[in-house]
Design a protein around this motif. Structure first.
Motif, PDB file in Angstrom:
ATOM      1  N   ASP A  21      24.401  46.258  32.081  1.00  0.00           N
ATOM      2  CA  ASP A  21      25.260  47.309  32.625  1.00  0.00           C
ATOM      3  C   ASP A  21      24.400  48.096  33.617  1.00  0.00           C
ATOM      4  OD1 ASP A  21      27.121  49.212  33.197  1.00  0.00           O
ATOM      5  OD2 ASP A  21      27.144  50.117  31.206  1.00  0.00           O
ATOM      6  N   ARG A  25      29.428  45.402  39.516  1.00  0.00           N
ATOM      7  CA  ARG A  25      30.584  44.747  38.895  1.00  0.00           C
ATOM      8  C   ARG A  25      30.330  43.249  38.959  1.00  0.00           C
ATOM      9  NH1 ARG A  25      36.725  45.943  40.700  1.00  0.00           N
ATOM     10  NH2 ARG A  25      36.073  47.988  39.981  1.00  0.00           N
ATOM     11  N   GLU A  27      31.835  39.563  38.175  1.00  0.00           N
ATOM     12  CA  GLU A  27      33.064  38.826  37.952  1.00  0.00           C
ATOM     13  C   GLU A  27      32.780  37.347  38.156  1.00  0.00           C
ATOM     14  OE1 GLU A  27      36.611  41.570  39.406  1.00  0.00           O
ATOM     15  OE2 GLU A  27      35.097  41.337  40.975  1.00  0.00           O
ATOM     16  N   ALA A  70      39.511  49.629  35.942  1.00  0.00           N
ATOM     17  CA  ALA A  70      38.187  49.020  35.834  1.00  0.00           C
ATOM     18  C   ALA A  70      37.179  50.061  35.356  1.00  0.00           C
ATOM     19  CB  ALA A  70      37.766  48.459  37.190  1.00  0.00           C
ATOM     20  N   PRO A  71      36.192  49.640  34.619  1.00  0.00           N
ATOM     21  CA  PRO A  71      35.955  48.250  34.225  1.00  0.00           C
ATOM     22  C   PRO A  71      36.744  47.865  32.976  1.00  0.00           C
ATOM     23  CG  PRO A  71      34.120  49.609  33.526  1.00  0.00           C
ATOM     24  CD  PRO A  71      35.088  50.508  34.255  1.00  0.00           C
ATOM     25  N   GLN A  83      37.591  41.927  36.982  1.00  0.00           N
ATOM     26  CA  GLN A  83      37.842  43.325  36.646  1.00  0.00           C
ATOM     27  C   GLN A  83      38.669  43.952  37.769  1.00  0.00           C
ATOM     28  OE1 GLN A  83      34.281  45.486  35.760  1.00  0.00           O
ATOM     29  NE2 GLN A  83      33.765  44.190  34.034  1.00  0.00           N
ATOM     30  N   ASP A  85      40.845  46.545  39.832  1.00  0.00           N
ATOM     31  CA  ASP A  85      40.766  47.999  39.843  1.00  0.00           C
ATOM     32  C   ASP A  85      41.794  48.601  38.902  1.00  0.00           C
ATOM     33  OD1 ASP A  85      38.650  48.283  41.680  1.00  0.00           O
ATOM     34  OD2 ASP A  85      40.024  48.044  43.372  1.00  0.00           O
TER      35      ASP A  85
END
Length: 193
Positions: A21, A25, A27, A70-71, A83, A85
């Protein structure tokens, strides 16, 4: 910029969800990893404004769906996790948990310079193939919304009043786009410290 990772290998949902983290983002579409930076304040303000209005409409007034921002992972297969929005998923009593998670009533992406290509091409194809009844691309710079449905070859471009009629609703959701963009774009000059 949202780009495939340099490492050329096939990723799984579990591997993507195990990444750190770190503000990016992560994906994965059909095994290809995409990395995007955190969104700018202008993007987040537009998303927040839209989410509040859709939550009021879908959850409190019409009781047709749940709104997530998101997330929040949308898993569409063993090698596909995105993810969006904003997502609105069915709240209908007959929909199973898996059905509610698999097919959205609405998916919204707010364009950022780093994600425009991904949102307009890869994600659009994915969402319309597998995930949604309606897909909106909110373009803050052009002050318009591209509305897509699975049967569309081209978007319906809206710059005045956006209307959405999800299944099960007794009244349509309407949004005056000029007023929405005035509020959303007020954050364009937000001081970045």
């Amino acid at each position: 910029m949202a780009m495939p990772a340099l490492e050329s290998r096939t990723w799984t949902v579990e591997e993507v969800q195990a990444l750190p983290d770190d503000g990016n983002r992560y994906e994965c579409i059909d095994g290809a990893l995409f990395v995007s930076p955190a969104p700018a304040p202008r993007h987040q303000q537009a998303l927040l404004e839209l989410a509040v209005m859709l939550k009021q409409y879908a959850e409190r007034e019409q009781h047709v769906g749940w709104v997530w921002i998101a997330p929040h992972d949308l898993v569409l297969g063993p090698r596909t996790v995105v993810q969006p929005d904003l997502q609105v998923h069915s709240a209908g009593p007959t929909a199973t948990r898996k059905q509610r998670a698999a097919r959205a009533l609405l998916i919204v992406e707010v364009l950022s310079p780093s994600t425009a290509r991904l949102d307009r091409q890869d994600k659009r194809k994915l969402y319309l193939r597998d995930a949604t009844a309606s897909y909106w691309i909110v373009d803050l710079a052009a002050e318009l919304v591209e509305v897509w449905t699975p049967q569309d070859d081209r978007p319906h471009v809206v710059s005045d009043t956006l209307t959405w009629n999800p299944e099960g609703a007794t009244a349509a959701f309407t949004l005056a786009l000029p007023a929405f963009f005035t509020v959303a774009n007020a954050w364009e000059h937000y001081p970045r410290t």
